[in-house]
Design a protein around this motif. Sequence first.
Motif, PDB file in Angstrom:
ATOM      1  N   ALA A  51       0.802  -1.234   0.000  1.00  0.00           N
ATOM      2  CA  ALA A  51       0.000   0.000   0.000  1.00  0.00           C
ATOM      3  C   ALA A  51       0.829   1.276   0.000  1.00  0.00           C
ATOM      4  CB  ALA A  51      -0.953   0.006   1.201  1.00  0.00           C
ATOM      5  N   VAL A  52       1.937   1.303   0.735  1.00  0.00           N
ATOM      6  CA  VAL A  52       2.652   2.562   0.966  1.00  0.00           C
ATOM      7  C   VAL A  52       3.209   3.157  -0.325  1.00  0.00           C
ATOM      8  CG1 VAL A  52       4.623   3.607   2.161  1.00  0.00           C
ATOM      9  CG2 VAL A  52       3.172   1.982   3.353  1.00  0.00           C
ATOM     10  N   GLN A  53       3.569   2.313  -1.307  1.00  0.00           N
ATOM     11  CA  GLN A  53       4.137   2.859  -2.550  1.00  0.00           C
ATOM     12  C   GLN A  53       3.127   3.696  -3.336  1.00  0.00           C
ATOM     13  OE1 GLN A  53       3.766  -0.469  -2.113  1.00  0.00           O
ATOM     14  NE2 GLN A  53       2.476  -1.235  -3.775  1.00  0.00           N
ATOM     15  N   TRP A  54       1.825   3.559  -3.037  1.00  0.00           N
ATOM     16  CA  TRP A  54       0.820   4.397  -3.696  1.00  0.00           C
ATOM     17  C   TRP A  54       1.042   5.880  -3.385  1.00  0.00           C
ATOM     18  CZ3 TRP A  54      -3.408   2.834  -6.811  1.00  0.00           C
ATOM     19  CH2 TRP A  54      -3.573   1.449  -6.949  1.00  0.00           C
ATOM     20  N   LEU A  55       1.663   6.167  -2.233  1.00  0.00           N
ATOM     21  CA  LEU A  55       1.886   7.564  -1.847  1.00  0.00           C
ATOM     22  C   LEU A  55       2.921   8.253  -2.734  1.00  0.00           C
ATOM     23  CD1 LEU A  55       1.929   7.322   2.056  1.00  0.00           C
ATOM     24  CD2 LEU A  55       0.094   8.167   0.595  1.00  0.00           C
ATOM     25  N   CYS A  56       3.670   7.486  -3.508  1.00  0.00           N
ATOM     26  CA  CYS A  56       4.689   8.064  -4.389  1.00  0.00           C
ATOM     27  C   CYS A  56       4.094   8.554  -5.706  1.00  0.00           C
ATOM     28  CB  CYS A  56       5.799   7.044  -4.659  1.00  0.00           C
ATOM     29  SG  CYS A  56       6.725   6.593  -3.179  1.00  0.00           S
ATOM     30  N   ASN A  57       2.785   8.454  -5.861  1.00  0.00           N
ATOM     31  CA  ASN A  57       2.111   8.911  -7.075  1.00  0.00           C
ATOM     32  C   ASN A  57       1.212  10.105  -6.748  1.00  0.00           C
ATOM     33  OD1 ASN A  57       2.915   6.654  -8.950  1.00  0.00           O
ATOM     34  ND2 ASN A  57       1.906   5.488  -7.342  1.00  0.00           N
ATOM     35  N   ALA A  58       1.186  11.064  -7.647  1.00  0.00           N
ATOM     36  CA  ALA A  58       0.327  12.229  -7.466  1.00  0.00           C
ATOM     37  C   ALA A  58      -0.957  12.021  -8.249  1.00  0.00           C
ATOM     38  CB  ALA A  58       1.034  13.494  -7.943  1.00  0.00           C
ATOM     39  N   ASP A  59      -2.046  11.765  -7.537  1.00  0.00           N
ATOM     40  CA  ASP A  59      -3.324  11.486  -8.183  1.00  0.00           C
ATOM     41  C   ASP A  59      -4.132  12.754  -8.448  1.00  0.00           C
ATOM     42  OD1 ASP A  59      -2.867   8.701  -8.104  1.00  0.00           O
ATOM     43  OD2 ASP A  59      -3.468   8.666  -6.005  1.00  0.00           O
ATOM     44  N   LYS A  60      -3.757  13.852  -7.803  1.00  0.00           N
ATOM     45  CA  LYS A  60      -4.445  15.123  -7.990  1.00  0.00           C
ATOM     46  C   LYS A  60      -3.403  16.220  -8.131  1.00  0.00           C
ATOM     47  CE  LYS A  60      -8.324  13.647  -5.048  1.00  0.00           C
ATOM     48  NZ  LYS A  60      -9.079  13.939  -3.810  1.00  0.00           N
ATOM     49  N   SER A  61      -3.820  17.347  -8.665  1.00  0.00           N
ATOM     50  CA  SER A  61      -2.870  18.449  -8.835  1.00  0.00           C
ATOM     51  C   SER A  61      -2.346  18.953  -7.491  1.00  0.00           C
ATOM     52  CB  SER A  61      -3.539  19.600  -9.593  1.00  0.00           C
ATOM     53  OG  SER A  61      -4.688  20.053  -8.889  1.00  0.00           O
ATOM     54  N   SER A  62      -3.103  18.704  -6.420  1.00  0.00           N
ATOM     55  CA  SER A  62      -2.685  19.154  -5.091  1.00  0.00           C
ATOM     56  C   SER A  62      -1.783  18.153  -4.388  1.00  0.00           C
ATOM     57  CB  SER A  62      -3.922  19.414  -4.216  1.00  0.00           C
ATOM     58  OG  SER A  62      -4.697  18.230  -4.077  1.00  0.00           O
ATOM     59  N   HIS A  63      -1.587  16.975  -4.973  1.00  0.00           N
ATOM     60  CA  HIS A  63      -0.788  15.939  -4.331  1.00  0.00           C
ATOM     61  C   HIS A  63       0.708  16.152  -4.586  1.00  0.00           C
ATOM     62  CE1 HIS A  63      -4.090  12.625  -3.864  1.00  0.00           C
ATOM     63  NE2 HIS A  63      -4.343  13.733  -3.183  1.00  0.00           N
ATOM     64  N   GLU A  64       1.469  16.130  -3.515  1.00  0.00           N
ATOM     65  CA  GLU A  64       2.924  16.176  -3.587  1.00  0.00           C
ATOM     66  C   GLU A  64       3.447  14.968  -2.800  1.00  0.00           C
ATOM     67  OE1 GLU A  64       6.650  16.503  -4.083  1.00  0.00           O
ATOM     68  OE2 GLU A  64       5.354  17.942  -5.112  1.00  0.00           O
ATOM     69  N   PRO A  65       4.056  13.973  -3.459  1.00  0.00           N
ATOM     70  CA  PRO A  65       4.463  12.734  -2.774  1.00  0.00           C
ATOM     71  C   PRO A  65       5.259  12.954  -1.492  1.00  0.00           C
ATOM     72  CG  PRO A  65       4.670  12.444  -5.131  1.00  0.00           C
ATOM     73  CD  PRO A  65       4.296  13.881  -4.921  1.00  0.00           C
ATOM     74  N   LYS A  66       6.214  13.865  -1.510  1.00  0.00           N
ATOM     75  CA  LYS A  66       7.039  14.083  -0.312  1.00  0.00           C
ATOM     76  C   LYS A  66       6.196  14.575   0.859  1.00  0.00           C
ATOM     77  CE  LYS A  66      11.467  14.953  -2.601  1.00  0.00           C
ATOM     78  NZ  LYS A  66      12.560  15.927  -2.819  1.00  0.00           N
ATOM     79  N   LEU A  67       5.255  15.475   0.574  1.00  0.00           N
ATOM     80  CA  LEU A  67       4.404  16.010   1.645  1.00  0.00           C
ATOM     81  C   LEU A  67       3.429  14.953   2.156  1.00  0.00           C
ATOM     82  CD1 LEU A  67       3.623  19.602   0.288  1.00  0.00           C
ATOM     83  CD2 LEU A  67       5.351  18.898   1.953  1.00  0.00           C
ATOM     84  N   ARG A  68       2.926  14.108   1.253  1.00  0.00           N
ATOM     85  CA  ARG A  68       1.996  13.054   1.672  1.00  0.00           C
ATOM     86  C   ARG A  68       2.713  11.999   2.511  1.00  0.00           C
ATOM     87  NH1 ARG A  68      -2.746  12.277  -0.524  1.00  0.00           N
ATOM     88  NH2 ARG A  68      -2.500  10.077  -1.086  1.00  0.00           N
ATOM     89  N   LEU A  69       3.933  11.654   2.132  1.00  0.00           N
ATOM     90  CA  LEU A  69       4.720  10.715   2.941  1.00  0.00           C
ATOM     91  C   LEU A  69       5.047  11.323   4.306  1.00  0.00           C
ATOM     92  CD1 LEU A  69       7.086   9.368   0.161  1.00  0.00           C
ATOM     93  CD2 LEU A  69       5.580   7.938   1.556  1.00  0.00           C
ATOM     94  N   LYS A  70       5.343  12.612   4.312  1.00  0.00           N
ATOM     95  CA  LYS A  70       5.634  13.288   5.582  1.00  0.00           C
ATOM     96  C   LYS A  70       4.418  13.265   6.506  1.00  0.00           C
ATOM     97  CE  LYS A  70       7.025  17.795   7.458  1.00  0.00           C
ATOM     98  NZ  LYS A  70       7.387  19.203   7.125  1.00  0.00           N
ATOM     99  N   ALA A  71       3.236  13.561   5.958  1.00  0.00           N
ATOM    100  CA  ALA A  71       2.007  13.546   6.762  1.00  0.00           C
ATOM    101  C   ALA A  71       1.717  12.136   7.284  1.00  0.00           C
ATOM    102  CB  ALA A  71       0.835  14.055   5.931  1.00  0.00           C
ATOM    103  N   PHE A  72       1.926  11.142   6.435  1.00  0.00           N
ATOM    104  CA  PHE A  72       1.641   9.759   6.825  1.00  0.00           C
ATOM    105  C   PHE A  72       2.573   9.295   7.935  1.00  0.00           C
ATOM    106  CE2 PHE A  72       2.926   5.250   6.053  1.00  0.00           C
ATOM    107  CZ  PHE A  72       1.821   4.663   6.649  1.00  0.00           C
ATOM    108  N   PHE A  73       3.877   9.403   7.731  1.00  0.00           N
ATOM    109  CA  PHE A  73       4.829   8.883   8.722  1.00  0.00           C
ATOM    110  C   PHE A  73       4.809   9.706  10.005  1.00  0.00           C
ATOM    111  CE2 PHE A  73       6.924   6.844   4.984  1.00  0.00           C
ATOM    112  CZ  PHE A  73       6.895   5.539   5.467  1.00  0.00           C
ATOM    113  N   GLY A  74       4.579  11.016   9.877  1.00  0.00           N
ATOM    114  CA  GLY A  74       4.504  11.839  11.081  1.00  0.00           C
ATOM    115  C   GLY A  74       3.326  11.457  11.967  1.00  0.00           C
ATOM    116  N   SER A  75       2.152  11.247  11.362  1.00  0.00           N
ATOM    117  CA  SER A  75       0.971  10.869  12.146  1.00  0.00           C
ATOM    118  C   SER A  75       1.084   9.430  12.656  1.00  0.00           C
ATOM    119  CB  SER A  75      -0.294  11.029  11.297  1.00  0.00           C
ATOM    120  OG  SER A  75      -0.229  10.224  10.127  1.00  0.00           O
TER     121      SER A  75
END
Length: 289
Positions: free
Chosen positions: A122-146
């Motif tokens: 599942a986690v590798q899905w975060l490396c893809n930007a599915d929307k114009s607002s998606h930034e992989p680095k920021l999404r990974l940061k939010a996920f691992f931080g929480s």
Amino acid sequence: MSNRPELLAPPEIFYDDSEARKYTSSSRIIDIQARLSERALELLALSVDGIPRLLLDIGCGSGLSGETLTENGHQWIGLDVSQSMLNIALEREVEGDLLLGDMGQGLALRPGIIDGAISISAVQWLCNADKSSHEPKLRLKAFFGSLYRCLARGARAVFQVYPENIAQRELILRSAMHAGFAGGVVIDYPHSTKSRKEYLVLTCGVPSTSTAVPRGGGEDGESYSEDESSEENQTVCISDRNRPKKKQKITRKGKGKDWIFRKKDQLRRKGNAVPPDTRYTGRKRKARF
């Protein structure tokens, strides 16, 4: 065409009612999920004291991996972004509590309540930007931080991943380390193309001798693990579904006379009231009068 589902569509779209039902009814998928979940549970290295733990299954889908947690006597919470997958999990009457949510937006769980976390493919899905607002680095940061916040200190998280390339694996591992985790990558059957499996094994809290990365299994009793990622490849290959950023022309001269005349002509053609052109139009003013 690539057979990696994360390159075809966002998970909530790819796993629609039809695909979710087909996925859950496949005996091959069920067997693979069971074996991967057993291995992830083994790498969690939970104490064998007969006390059930509260575990988090990230990207739980229809609950196949959660069934392994139930069989081992643990309670679990499942999170997935696909409503279709969760509907099938409800039909199957899985034992865990189910949450609909996007892990890339963070986990809305109380701090320190989770005794361990697993995730299968599942986690590798975060490396893809599915929307114009998606930034992989920021999404990974939010996920691992929480995730770090909701895990009990000393608890482990084990993610079975299929990174598209080395750089993508390093991005995931680096994001986890920046969030405060210790750990590394465990690879089972590293020399086999078909049987090779990668697990990201993370520990929440200060590293110690008990947080050493386990060794991966091999065909001839060999073992393999990577405690640290290489810093050589910093460029991350993101899938073709990413929307490229618009290139903006950077001019050092600024907006000159010609540009101003063209702009005024455009406004006149549209019927707007535009001041007449004079010899002062477009003249650069001095810094002070």
